[in-house]
Design a protein around this motif. Structure first.
Motif, PDB file in Angstrom:
ATOM      1  N   PHE A  26       0.828  -1.209   0.000  1.00 38.95           N
ATOM      2  CA  PHE A  26       0.000   0.000   0.000  1.00 38.95           C
ATOM      3  C   PHE A  26       0.867   1.266   0.000  1.00 38.95           C
ATOM      4  CE2 PHE A  26      -3.401  -2.910   0.932  1.00 38.95           C
ATOM      5  CZ  PHE A  26      -4.527  -2.284   0.392  1.00 38.95           C
ATOM      6  N   HIS A  27       2.070   1.166   0.560  1.00 40.18           N
ATOM      7  CA  HIS A  27       3.019   2.281   0.529  1.00 40.18           C
ATOM      8  C   HIS A  27       3.345   2.631  -0.919  1.00 40.18           C
ATOM      9  CE1 HIS A  27       7.024   4.197   0.709  1.00 40.18           C
ATOM     10  NE2 HIS A  27       6.706   4.578   1.921  1.00 40.18           N
ATOM     11  N   GLU A  28       3.712   1.613  -1.716  1.00 39.25           N
ATOM     12  CA  GLU A  28       4.090   1.863  -3.114  1.00 39.25           C
ATOM     13  C   GLU A  28       2.882   2.293  -3.944  1.00 39.25           C
ATOM     14  OE1 GLU A  28       7.199   2.086  -3.696  1.00 39.25           O
ATOM     15  OE2 GLU A  28       7.673   1.265  -1.737  1.00 39.25           O
ATOM     16  N   PHE A  29       1.725   1.655  -3.700  1.00 33.89           N
ATOM     17  CA  PHE A  29       0.528   2.038  -4.450  1.00 33.89           C
ATOM     18  C   PHE A  29       0.148   3.489  -4.144  1.00 33.89           C
ATOM     19  CE2 PHE A  29      -1.389  -2.491  -5.098  1.00 33.89           C
ATOM     20  CZ  PHE A  29      -0.430  -2.720  -6.071  1.00 33.89           C
ATOM     21  N   GLY A  30       0.323   3.881  -2.875  1.00 30.19           N
ATOM     22  CA  GLY A  30       0.037   5.266  -2.498  1.00 30.19           C
ATOM     23  C   GLY A  30       0.908   6.237  -3.282  1.00 30.19           C
ATOM     24  N   ALA A  31       2.193   5.871  -3.428  1.00 27.90           N
ATOM     25  CA  ALA A  31       3.125   6.722  -4.183  1.00 27.90           C
ATOM     26  C   ALA A  31       2.679   6.843  -5.635  1.00 27.90           C
ATOM     27  CB  ALA A  31       4.538   6.142  -4.107  1.00 27.90           C
ATOM     28  N   ALA A  32       2.324   5.716  -6.233  1.00 29.65           N
ATOM     29  CA  ALA A  32       1.929   5.714  -7.646  1.00 29.65           C
ATOM     30  C   ALA A  32       0.638   6.509  -7.860  1.00 29.65           C
ATOM     31  CB  ALA A  32       1.751   4.268  -8.130  1.00 29.65           C
ATOM     32  N   LEU A  33      -0.327   6.334  -6.950  1.00 20.84           N
ATOM     33  CA  LEU A  33      -1.607   7.041  -7.082  1.00 20.84           C
ATOM     34  C   LEU A  33      -1.448   8.530  -6.801  1.00 20.84           C
ATOM     35  CD1 LEU A  33      -3.858   4.421  -5.260  1.00 20.84           C
ATOM     36  CD2 LEU A  33      -3.991   4.997  -7.684  1.00 20.84           C
ATOM     37  N   GLY A  34      -0.656   8.860  -5.772  1.00 20.70           N
ATOM     38  CA  GLY A  34      -0.469  10.263  -5.396  1.00 20.70           C
ATOM     39  C   GLY A  34       0.104  11.086  -6.532  1.00 20.70           C
ATOM     40  N   VAL A  35       1.136  10.554  -7.175  1.00 19.92           N
ATOM     41  CA  VAL A  35       1.772  11.311  -8.254  1.00 19.92           C
ATOM     42  C   VAL A  35       0.853  11.384  -9.473  1.00 19.92           C
ATOM     43  CG1 VAL A  35       3.076   9.442  -9.376  1.00 19.92           C
ATOM     44  CG2 VAL A  35       3.988  11.738  -9.384  1.00 19.92           C
ATOM     45  N   ALA A  36       0.065  10.337  -9.697  1.00 21.09           N
ATOM     46  CA  ALA A  36      -0.862  10.343 -10.840  1.00 21.09           C
ATOM     47  C   ALA A  36      -1.922  11.424 -10.669  1.00 21.09           C
ATOM     48  CB  ALA A  36      -1.522   8.969 -10.985  1.00 21.09           C
ATOM     49  N   VAL A  37      -2.502  11.505  -9.468  1.00 18.36           N
ATOM     50  CA  VAL A  37      -3.574  12.472  -9.222  1.00 18.36           C
ATOM     51  C   VAL A  37      -3.062  13.913  -9.288  1.00 18.36           C
ATOM     52  CG1 VAL A  37      -5.290  13.284  -7.549  1.00 18.36           C
ATOM     53  CG2 VAL A  37      -4.950  10.846  -7.876  1.00 18.36           C
ATOM     54  N   VAL A  38      -1.975  14.226  -8.565  1.00 21.19           N
ATOM     55  CA  VAL A  38      -1.537  15.637  -8.561  1.00 21.19           C
ATOM     56  C   VAL A  38      -0.971  16.049  -9.910  1.00 21.19           C
ATOM     57  CG1 VAL A  38      -1.115  15.882  -6.097  1.00 21.19           C
ATOM     58  CG2 VAL A  38       0.772  15.256  -7.598  1.00 21.19           C
ATOM     59  N   SER A  39      -0.384  15.099 -10.633  1.00 19.74           N
ATOM     60  CA  SER A  39       0.127  15.443 -11.956  1.00 19.74           C
ATOM     61  C   SER A  39      -1.036  15.862 -12.856  1.00 19.74           C
ATOM     62  CB  SER A  39       0.874  14.248 -12.537  1.00 19.74           C
ATOM     63  OG  SER A  39       0.754  14.205 -13.925  1.00 19.74           O
ATOM     64  N   SER A  40      -2.174  15.207 -12.716  1.00 15.96           N
ATOM     65  CA  SER A  40      -3.352  15.566 -13.501  1.00 15.96           C
ATOM     66  C   SER A  40      -3.932  16.912 -13.067  1.00 15.96           C
ATOM     67  CB  SER A  40      -4.432  14.495 -13.353  1.00 15.96           C
ATOM     68  OG  SER A  40      -4.412  13.649 -14.474  1.00 15.96           O
ATOM     69  N   ILE A  41      -4.014  17.119 -11.736  1.00 18.02           N
ATOM     70  CA  ILE A  41      -4.612  18.350 -11.224  1.00 18.02           C
ATOM     71  C   ILE A  41      -3.748  19.564 -11.591  1.00 18.02           C
ATOM     72  CG2 ILE A  41      -5.177  19.613  -9.089  1.00 18.02           C
ATOM     73  CD1 ILE A  41      -6.035  16.930  -7.900  1.00 18.02           C
ATOM     74  N   ALA A  42      -2.427  19.376 -11.538  1.00 17.16           N
ATOM     75  CA  ALA A  42      -1.511  20.494 -11.794  1.00 17.16           C
ATOM     76  C   ALA A  42      -1.004  20.498 -13.229  1.00 17.16           C
ATOM     77  CB  ALA A  42      -0.343  20.418 -10.819  1.00 17.16           C
ATOM     78  N   ALA A  43      -1.727  19.828 -14.126  1.00 16.59           N
ATOM     79  CA  ALA A  43      -1.244  19.622 -15.506  1.00 16.59           C
ATOM     80  C   ALA A  43      -0.770  20.912 -16.183  1.00 16.59           C
ATOM     81  CB  ALA A  43      -2.342  18.969 -16.345  1.00 16.59           C
ATOM     82  N   ALA A  44      -1.574  21.973 -16.077  1.00 15.24           N
ATOM     83  CA  ALA A  44      -1.221  23.223 -16.771  1.00 15.24           C
ATOM     84  C   ALA A  44       0.089  23.797 -16.248  1.00 15.24           C
ATOM     85  CB  ALA A  44      -2.345  24.242 -16.601  1.00 15.24           C
ATOM     86  N   SER A  45       0.287  23.728 -14.933  1.00 15.03           N
ATOM     87  CA  SER A  45       1.499  24.302 -14.344  1.00 15.03           C
ATOM     88  C   SER A  45       2.739  23.478 -14.651  1.00 15.03           C
ATOM     89  CB  SER A  45       1.344  24.415 -12.834  1.00 15.03           C
ATOM     90  OG  SER A  45       0.355  25.360 -12.515  1.00 15.03           O
ATOM     91  N   ILE A  46       2.566  22.139 -14.731  1.00 13.18           N
ATOM     92  CA  ILE A  46       3.727  21.286 -15.020  1.00 13.18           C
ATOM     93  C   ILE A  46       4.183  21.531 -16.453  1.00 13.18           C
ATOM     94  CG2 ILE A  46       4.463  18.877 -15.285  1.00 13.18           C
ATOM     95  CD1 ILE A  46       2.575  18.362 -12.819  1.00 13.18           C
ATOM     96  N   ALA A  47       3.207  21.835 -17.328  1.00 14.05           N
ATOM     97  CA  ALA A  47       3.550  22.191 -18.708  1.00 14.05           C
ATOM     98  C   ALA A  47       4.207  23.573 -18.742  1.00 14.05           C
ATOM     99  CB  ALA A  47       2.295  22.182 -19.563  1.00 14.05           C
ATOM    100  N   GLY A  48       4.156  24.291 -17.607  1.00 20.32           N
ATOM    101  CA  GLY A  48       4.866  25.563 -17.484  1.00 20.32           C
ATOM    102  C   GLY A  48       4.070  26.776 -17.916  1.00 20.32           C
ATOM    103  N   THR A  49       2.734  26.650 -17.953  1.00 20.76           N
ATOM    104  CA  THR A  49       1.950  27.778 -18.461  1.00 20.76           C
ATOM    105  C   THR A  49       1.421  28.708 -17.382  1.00 20.76           C
ATOM    106  OG1 THR A  49       0.140  26.190 -18.598  1.00 20.76           O
ATOM    107  CG2 THR A  49       1.270  26.719 -20.644  1.00 20.76           C
ATOM    108  N   SER A  50       1.176  28.220 -16.170  1.00 21.35           N
ATOM    109  CA  SER A  50       0.669  29.112 -15.121  1.00 21.35           C
ATOM    110  C   SER A  50       0.951  28.491 -13.766  1.00 21.35           C
ATOM    111  CB  SER A  50      -0.844  29.287 -15.272  1.00 21.35           C
ATOM    112  OG  SER A  50      -1.500  28.125 -14.801  1.00 21.35           O
ATOM    113  N   ASP A  51       0.705  29.256 -12.697  1.00 18.25           N
ATOM    114  CA  ASP A  51       0.923  28.682 -11.368  1.00 18.25           C
ATOM    115  C   ASP A  51      -0.385  28.186 -10.757  1.00 18.25           C
ATOM    116  OD1 ASP A  51      -0.261  31.087 -10.930  1.00 18.25           O
ATOM    117  OD2 ASP A  51       1.076  31.714  -9.318  1.00 18.25           O
ATOM    118  N   GLU A  52      -1.465  28.339 -11.509  1.00 20.43           N
ATOM    119  CA  GLU A  52      -2.789  27.988 -10.986  1.00 20.43           C
ATOM    120  C   GLU A  52      -2.895  26.489 -10.660  1.00 20.43           C
ATOM    121  OE1 GLU A  52      -7.260  27.818 -12.840  1.00 20.43           O
ATOM    122  OE2 GLU A  52      -5.771  29.061 -13.850  1.00 20.43           O
ATOM    123  N   GLY A  53      -2.268  25.657 -11.493  1.00 17.74           N
ATOM    124  CA  GLY A  53      -2.304  24.213 -11.277  1.00 17.74           C
ATOM    125  C   GLY A  53      -1.633  23.816  -9.964  1.00 17.74           C
TER     126      GLY A  53
END
Length: 461
Positions: free
Chosen positions: A398-425
């Motif tokens: 569950f430790h490893e699954f938590g890591a995999a799920l956590g990064v998947a969710v926030v990467s999606s939520i912050a998608a615009a900012s990770i692409a470097g377009t705004s800080d809103e993500g």
């Protein structure tokens, strides 16, 4: 060797196995700082970049119970050395990667090596030490986990800024070779289990496929929409696969795990806590790394050094919780830890600036560190001796699954900012982490059993 418990080499053995385990834990977070550079260098899209983290943790978690079972069946010595060899070779391949397929393939192979090595190494530790010595050895083992995650971020910064991101993976090769050579001389030969139980490969494939499908849905939700047909359809597919896995565990002769253990309140509560705590930790590392490098334009080394207070805070949180959990019990610790995490992640959601972000995630890290201690103590509080291996394996899974799920969710939520377009993500990502931590704190009060842990377990983890 007559009595392995009295062998003077046992502490050296712990040091070697600890070094191997340290590499595996390090590799979850060491890529956090390197990710923006890997993405720029190899021309990877955000979704692909997220898999550089998720592919490793998914395989590590999905095959962990299979690795533990293999250690019982084929003997721990053989399984430890095989896992170390696979992990070391895979690290070389990942460092040499010139494109998406090779780096993801390398990370998958690293995860498989880690899943073979980690449970077998822990099994050697529990067999080699007894009584108070075992508690001390397990304490060292747990500390490696917490320390490895935090040092990973710092080391990632140093290596990425210095010789380049490839060295985040290359560094495992010389260490792996040396540890392999020393372990092959130190590890005692052991007899595989006499019972002719089989490996439940199908179960391992099903549970990994189910989680992989869920992660795929979550990573792509940022682009497809959270309630789009594609996202919901893929998530439904994951649920079906979990159902098939649960059914298979009822009918196969030697199942991967006895699912009934998850119906016990302490085990269910502990695995929930570790899932949430790890998801929050990786989410915070991932967001922090991209925020400081992409938005603030800091170099990898500066970013890595800014994570030093985060590393220290995690350790302080875990240590303080470890000191007090025997006195107050796991529920108050879990509640306090998750509330502190909610406050910490809430700060960068409300205010901008690198100092604010570092301060916020450091506070959050202290709470997350405490939540980890509550998770392991709760899970292992009331398991019988013969189930300790399964319960520890579940915790790691569950430790490893938590890591995999956590990064998947926030990467999606912050998608615009990770692409470097705004800080809103980033703001949205931190806000989501804060809400998740707060909701989990409420749930922890409801699910974590009241009362103090048994003395034997209070200081084992």
């Amino acid at each position: 060797m007559s009595d392995p418990t009295l062998d003077p080499r046992r502490w050296r053995l712990l040091a070697l196995l600890g070094a191997a385990q340290f590499m595996l834990i390090l590799d979850v977070t060491v890529v956090a700082i390197a990710l923006p550079h890997i993405g720029a260098d190899l021309g990877l899209a955000r979704g692909t970049l997220t898999w550089v983290v998720s592919a490793y943790t998914l395989m590590f978690g999905g095959l962990m119970l299979l690795g533990g079972r293999a250690a019982d069946l084929f003997g721990t010595r053989r399984v430890v050395l095989t896992g170390l060899l696979v992990f070391t070779a895979a690290s070389l391949v990942t460092g040499l990667a010139g494109g998406a397929a090779m780096i993801i393939g390398g990370r998958i192979a690293q995860g498989i090596g880690a899943a073979i090595l980690s449970p077998a190494a822990l099994s050697v530790v529990t067999k080699t030490f007894h009584g108070d010595e075992r508690n001390k050895a397990l304490g060292i083992w747990s500390a490696l986990g917490g320390g490895g995650s935090a040092i990973g971020v710092l080391l990632g910064g140093v290596l990425t800024a210095g010789p380049g991101w490839q060295w985040v993976f290359y560094v495992n090769v010389p260490i792996g070779v040396v540890v392999f050579a020393l372990l092959s001389r130190t590890l005692p030969a052991d007899q595989p289990a006499p019972d002719r139980a089989r490996l439940d490969v199908l179960g391992a494939i099903l549970v990994t496929a189910a989680t992989g499908t869920a992660i795929y849905a979550l990573i792509n939700a940022g682009d497809r929409g959270w309630v789009s047909l594609a996202t919901l359809g893929t998530l439904a597919g994951a649920v079906v696969l979990y159902g098939v896995f649960a059914f298979s565990q009822q009918v196969v002769r030697s199942p991967l795990m006895d699912l009934r253990i998850l119906t016990r309140r302490p085990v269910a509560a502990g695995t929930f806590l570790i899932l949430v705590a790890t998801a929050l930790m990786i989410a915070v590392f991932f967001l922090g790394s991209f925020y400081l490098q992409h938005l603030q334009g800091y170099g990898a080394l500066r970013t890595g050094l800014l994570f030093l207070p985060v590393a220290v805070a995690t350790t302080i949180g875990a240590h303080t919780a470890g000191q007090n959990i025997g006195r107050v019990g796991a529920r108050p610790i879990a509640l306090a830890g998750l509330l502190i995490a909610a406050v910490g992640t809430g700060v960068p959601a409300l205010w901008a600036g690198s100092a604010v972000v570092v301060a916020g995630i450091s506070v959050a890290a202290a709470g997350i560190g405490a939540a980890f201690v509550a998770a392991s103590t709760t899970t292992l509080a009331q398991v019988e001796h013969h189930e300790a291996g399964l319960a520890s394996g579940l915790l790691s899974t569950f430790h490893e699954f938590g890591a995999a799920l956590g990064v998947a969710v926030v990467s999606s939520i912050a998608a615009a900012s990770i692409a470097g377009t705004s800080d809103e993500g980033f703001t949205r990502g931190f806000a989501f982490a804060a809400i998740t931590a707060a909701v989990s704190a409420v749930l922890a009060v409801l699910v974590v059993p009241a009362g103090k842990p048994a003395a034997a377990h209070a200081h084992a983890h």
